[in-house]
Write a protein that holds these residues in place. Structure first.
Motif, PDB file in Angstrom:
ATOM      1  N   PRO A 126       1.299  -9.149   3.742  1.00 39.12           N
ATOM      2  CA  PRO A 126       1.789  -8.009   2.659  1.00 39.12           C
ATOM      3  C   PRO A 126       2.123  -7.015   3.584  1.00 39.12           C
ATOM      4  O   PRO A 126       2.722  -6.915   4.570  1.00 39.12           O
ATOM      5  N   PRO A 127       3.619  -6.208   2.589  1.00 32.80           N
ATOM      6  CA  PRO A 127       3.978  -5.674   3.868  1.00 32.80           C
ATOM      7  C   PRO A 127       3.438  -4.238   3.612  1.00 32.80           C
ATOM      8  O   PRO A 127       2.345  -4.061   2.719  1.00 32.80           O
ATOM      9  N   PRO A 128       3.868  -3.377   4.785  1.00 33.92           N
ATOM     10  CA  PRO A 128       3.277  -2.765   5.659  1.00 33.92           C
ATOM     11  C   PRO A 128       4.050  -1.036   4.644  1.00 33.92           C
ATOM     12  O   PRO A 128       4.825  -1.214   3.363  1.00 33.92           O
ATOM     13  N   PRO A 129       3.159  -0.232   3.669  1.00 38.66           N
ATOM     14  CA  PRO A 129       4.188   0.532   3.486  1.00 38.66           C
ATOM     15  C   PRO A 129       5.130   1.471   3.417  1.00 38.66           C
ATOM     16  O   PRO A 129       5.876   0.986   4.259  1.00 38.66           O
ATOM     17  N   PRO A 130       6.374   1.691   2.702  1.00 37.86           N
ATOM     18  CA  PRO A 130       7.582   2.215   2.448  1.00 37.86           C
ATOM     19  C   PRO A 130       8.117   2.742   3.689  1.00 37.86           C
ATOM     20  O   PRO A 130       8.894   2.421   4.393  1.00 37.86           O
ATOM     21  N   ASN A 131       7.455   3.637   4.102  1.00 38.18           N
ATOM     22  CA  ASN A 131       7.614   4.501   5.392  1.00 38.18           C
ATOM     23  C   ASN A 131       7.893   3.578   7.019  1.00 38.18           C
ATOM     24  O   ASN A 131       7.670   4.168   7.923  1.00 38.18           O
ATOM     25  N   GLN A 132       7.240   2.439   7.041  1.00 36.82           N
ATOM     26  CA  GLN A 132       6.308   1.597   7.951  1.00 36.82           C
ATOM     27  C   GLN A 132       8.041   0.488   7.685  1.00 36.82           C
ATOM     28  O   GLN A 132       7.760  -0.459   7.660  1.00 36.82           O
ATOM     29  N   ILE A 133       9.023   0.722   6.263  1.00 40.09           N
ATOM     30  CA  ILE A 133      10.085  -0.402   6.393  1.00 40.09           C
ATOM     31  C   ILE A 133      11.966   0.558   6.239  1.00 40.09           C
ATOM     32  O   ILE A 133      12.027   0.878   5.648  1.00 40.09           O
ATOM     33  N   PRO A 176       0.830  -1.019   0.079  1.00 40.95           N
ATOM     34  CA  PRO A 176       0.238   0.267   0.313  1.00 40.95           C
ATOM     35  C   PRO A 176       0.892   1.313  -0.667  1.00 40.95           C
ATOM     36  O   PRO A 176       2.125   0.969   0.997  1.00 40.95           O
ATOM     37  N   ASP A 177       0.610   2.284  -0.529  1.00 41.17           N
ATOM     38  CA  ASP A 177       0.968   3.742  -0.202  1.00 41.17           C
ATOM     39  C   ASP A 177       2.369   3.913  -0.628  1.00 41.17           C
ATOM     40  O   ASP A 177       3.097   4.288   0.073  1.00 41.17           O
ATOM     41  N   LEU A 178       2.294   3.504  -2.012  1.00 40.03           N
ATOM     42  CA  LEU A 178       4.417   3.622  -1.985  1.00 40.03           C
ATOM     43  C   LEU A 178       5.026   4.878  -2.281  1.00 40.03           C
ATOM     44  O   LEU A 178       5.951   5.378  -2.379  1.00 40.03           O
ATOM     45  N   ASP A 179       3.591   6.273  -2.311  1.00 43.54           N
ATOM     46  CA  ASP A 179       4.322   7.352  -1.804  1.00 43.54           C
ATOM     47  C   ASP A 179       3.823   7.666  -0.565  1.00 43.54           C
ATOM     48  O   ASP A 179       4.071   9.221  -0.278  1.00 43.54           O
ATOM     49  N   ALA A 180       3.846   6.922   0.325  1.00 42.09           N
ATOM     50  CA  ALA A 180       3.182   7.459   1.420  1.00 42.09           C
ATOM     51  C   ALA A 180       4.648   8.209   2.003  1.00 42.09           C
ATOM     52  O   ALA A 180       6.040   8.232   1.644  1.00 42.09           O
ATOM     53  N   PRO A 181       5.197   9.415   2.568  1.00 41.51           N
ATOM     54  CA  PRO A 181       5.253  10.526   3.408  1.00 41.51           C
ATOM     55  C   PRO A 181       6.394   9.912   4.086  1.00 41.51           C
ATOM     56  O   PRO A 181       6.339   8.969   4.770  1.00 41.51           O
ATOM     57  N   VAL A 182       7.795  10.861   4.227  1.00 44.82           N
ATOM     58  CA  VAL A 182       8.919  10.365   4.916  1.00 44.82           C
ATOM     59  C   VAL A 182       9.567  11.456   6.113  1.00 44.82           C
ATOM     60  O   VAL A 182       8.788  12.264   5.637  1.00 44.82           O
ATOM     61  N   VAL A 183       9.785  11.060   7.152  1.00 46.88           N
ATOM     62  CA  VAL A 183      10.500  12.358   7.649  1.00 46.88           C
ATOM     63  C   VAL A 183      12.303  12.534   7.571  1.00 46.88           C
ATOM     64  O   VAL A 183      12.871  11.785   7.664  1.00 46.88           O
ATOM     65  N   LYS A 184      11.748  14.189   6.867  1.00 45.61           N
ATOM     66  CA  LYS A 184      13.060  14.446   6.887  1.00 45.61           C
ATOM     67  C   LYS A 184      14.315  14.268   7.686  1.00 45.61           C
ATOM     68  O   LYS A 184      15.707  14.405   7.083  1.00 45.61           O
TER      69      LYS A 184
END
Length: 164
Positions: A107-114, A60-68
């Protein structure tokens, strides 16, 4: 524990101590700290399906925002291992995920959780069921592999069993 595993844990502990003396203690973070303020995981993102059909899983949500602001920071983050590279004794590359089974059984979590983790000399992992704490330099950078896409990468200097 085998003598080789004991040696690796001892070396990891000594390395952690030397890093802490030089740069101060790493910032202890948790999975919520990888989410920008105001961003919430959707119920679809947070729910893990156990349908067992890995080929139909969609991250899910491959464009999930990250903490820069985490980029370049020395951090310590607990989680579970999804091995990528290594052998029967040590792993040198893995995904750090917030719950057991992510990317393997569910399934994997969103990218901001890996977090994609590399550790130069490798580290023994006794059981994938056990939580660990990884310490190292966090990078805000995408990594893509067969199992998932990540929003973070880490050059680890230490791995230890998770303790409350």
């Amino acid at each position: 524990m085998t003598p080789l595993r004991t040696f690796f844990w001892l070396c990891t502990a000594l390395l952690l101590i030397s890093v802490q003396v030089q740069a101060g203690p790493p910032k202890e973070i948790f999975w919520d700290d990888l989410l920008p303020k105001g961003y919430e995981l959707s119920n679809q993102d947070a729910a893990a399906s156990h349908d067992g059909d890995q080929q139909n899983w969609v991250q899910p949500d491959l464009d999930a925002p990250v903490v820069k602001s985490l980029d370049g920071k020395q951090v310590s983050l607990p989680g579970f291992v999804v091995p990528l590279e290594g052998d029967s004794e040590v792993i040198t590359e893995f995904l750090l995920v917030p719950y057991f089974g992510a990317c393997i059984h569910v399934p994997p979590p969103p990218p901001n959780q890996i977090v994609h983790v590399k550790i130069k000399n490798g580290v023994p992992i006794d059981s994938l069921y056990d939580a660990i704490t990884v310490t190292g330099t966090m990078k805000v950078a995408t990594w893509k592999g067969d199992l998932a896409q990540t929003g973070y990468q880490m050059d680890a200097v230490g791995v230890a069993p998770f303790e409350l």
